[in-house]
Enzyme design. Structure first.
Site, mmCIF file in Angstrom:
data_model
loop_
_atom_site.group_PDB
_atom_site.id
_atom_site.type_symbol
_atom_site.label_atom_id
_atom_site.label_comp_id
_atom_site.label_asym_id
_atom_site.label_seq_id
_atom_site.Cartn_x
_atom_site.Cartn_y
_atom_site.Cartn_z
ATOM 1 N N LYS A 10 0.837 -1.378 0.012
ATOM 2 C CA LYS A 10 0.017 0.093 -0.020
ATOM 3 C C LYS A 10 0.882 1.204 -0.076
ATOM 4 C CE LYS A 10 -4.222 -2.216 2.140
ATOM 5 N NZ LYS A 10 -5.076 -1.933 3.004
ATOM 6 N N TYR A 50 -12.452 -2.379 -4.072
ATOM 7 C CA TYR A 50 -12.918 -2.703 -2.547
ATOM 8 C C TYR A 50 -14.488 -2.658 -2.778
ATOM 9 C CZ TYR A 50 -8.617 -2.218 -0.517
ATOM 10 O OH TYR A 50 -7.161 -2.856 0.264
ATOM 11 N N ASN A 113 -1.945 0.190 6.599
ATOM 12 C CA ASN A 113 -1.709 -1.062 7.019
ATOM 13 C C ASN A 113 -0.729 -1.889 6.123
ATOM 14 O OD1 ASN A 113 -3.807 -2.015 5.479
ATOM 15 N ND2 ASN A 113 -4.607 -3.128 6.754
ATOM 16 N N HIS A 116 -2.136 -5.610 1.438
ATOM 17 C CA HIS A 116 -3.486 -6.093 1.383
ATOM 18 C C HIS A 116 -3.234 -7.635 1.004
ATOM 19 C CE1 HIS A 116 -7.518 -7.213 -0.086
ATOM 20 N NE2 HIS A 116 -6.804 -7.706 -1.108
ATOM 21 N N GLU A 127 -9.628 -10.708 -7.772
ATOM 22 C CA GLU A 127 -8.688 -9.708 -7.452
ATOM 23 C C GLU A 127 -7.238 -9.453 -8.308
ATOM 24 O OE1 GLU A 127 -9.554 -9.091 -2.785
ATOM 25 O OE2 GLU A 127 -7.474 -9.611 -3.339
HETATM 26 P P1 CMP Z 1 -7.621 -4.682 3.377
HETATM 27 O O1 CMP Z 1 -7.065 -6.022 3.552
HETATM 28 O O2 CMP Z 1 -7.032 -3.790 2.084
HETATM 29 O O3 CMP Z 1 -9.248 -4.586 3.011
HETATM 30 C C1 CMP Z 1 -9.978 -3.409 3.572
HETATM 31 C C2 CMP Z 1 -9.085 -2.413 4.191
HETATM 32 O O4 CMP Z 1 -9.913 -1.642 4.875
HETATM 33 C C3 CMP Z 1 -8.346 -3.005 5.348
HETATM 34 O O5 CMP Z 1 -7.247 -3.718 4.746
HETATM 35 C C4 CMP Z 1 -7.932 -1.883 6.140
HETATM 36 O O6 CMP Z 1 -6.868 -1.187 5.573
HETATM 37 C C5 CMP Z 1 -9.247 -0.787 6.089
HETATM 38 N N1 CMP Z 1 -9.980 -0.717 7.134
HETATM 39 C C6 CMP Z 1 -10.191 0.424 7.801
HETATM 40 N N2 CMP Z 1 -11.121 0.208 8.904
HETATM 41 C C7 CMP Z 1 -11.500 -0.972 8.909
HETATM 42 C C8 CMP Z 1 -12.227 -1.857 9.669
HETATM 43 N N3 CMP Z 1 -12.848 -1.273 10.760
HETATM 44 N N4 CMP Z 1 -12.281 -3.211 9.147
HETATM 45 C C9 CMP Z 1 -11.687 -3.939 8.213
HETATM 46 N N5 CMP Z 1 -10.760 -3.074 7.430
HETATM 47 C C10 CMP Z 1 -10.794 -1.837 7.725
#
Ligand code: CMP
Length: 140
Positions: A10, A50, A113, A116, A127
């Protein structure tokens, strides 16, 4: 079984210059990069990727963050690649991620974070096809 999974480094991790360190985690744990590209996602790219999260309270912030800078998108291949990659990433919230995981070591917050990874064979297929033509994936 030999699987493929879609992985994204990311914008936060690309910005911190740790693409190589993250790739190294994959490589030393039996996952092979079989396709890769750097890309600045458009709003439409991020919203489509998403789509399953549309309507969740964090959706707008997620799209905003994912379009804030370039990402590295890759297909990882290996035995049980989908679960293996999720194990290497750690919990979605880095504050809850186990020691030694990518998110524990490189992520700042639940939004920023670092990585993904696809969460199921169905998501992986969707994906991977979202970012790569079959001819761009050098696995098998
Ligand atoms: P990712 O695995 O990329 O999938 C969706 C993303 O939404 C997740 O990682 C997080 O970075 C972001 N996100 C932010 N808030 C939440 C939440 N409460 N629950 C899940 N994903 C979240």
């Amino acid at each position: 079984a030999l699987e493929q999974t879609l992985s994204i480094v990311k914008p936060d991790a690309v910005g911190k210059n740790v693409i190589g360190k993250i790739y190294s985690r994959f490589e030393t744990n039996g996952l092979k990069v079989v396709a890769a590209k750097m890309k600045l996602l458009s709003r439409a790219d991020a919203e489509g990727f998403y789509a399953e999260h549309k309507g969740r309270p964090f959706f707008d912030a997620l799209v905003e963050f994912m379009t804030s800078g370039p990402v590295m998108v890759q297909v990882l291949e290996g035995e049980g690649a989908i679960a293996k990659n999720r194990e290497l990433m750690g919990a979605t919230n880095p504050k809850e991620a186990a020691e030694g995981t990518i998110r524990r070591d490189f992520a700042e917050s639940i939004d920023a974070n670092a990585v993904h990874g696809s969460d199921s064979p169905e998501s992986a297929a969707r994906e991977i096809a979202y970012f790569f033509a079959a001819s761009e994936v050098y696995g098998g």
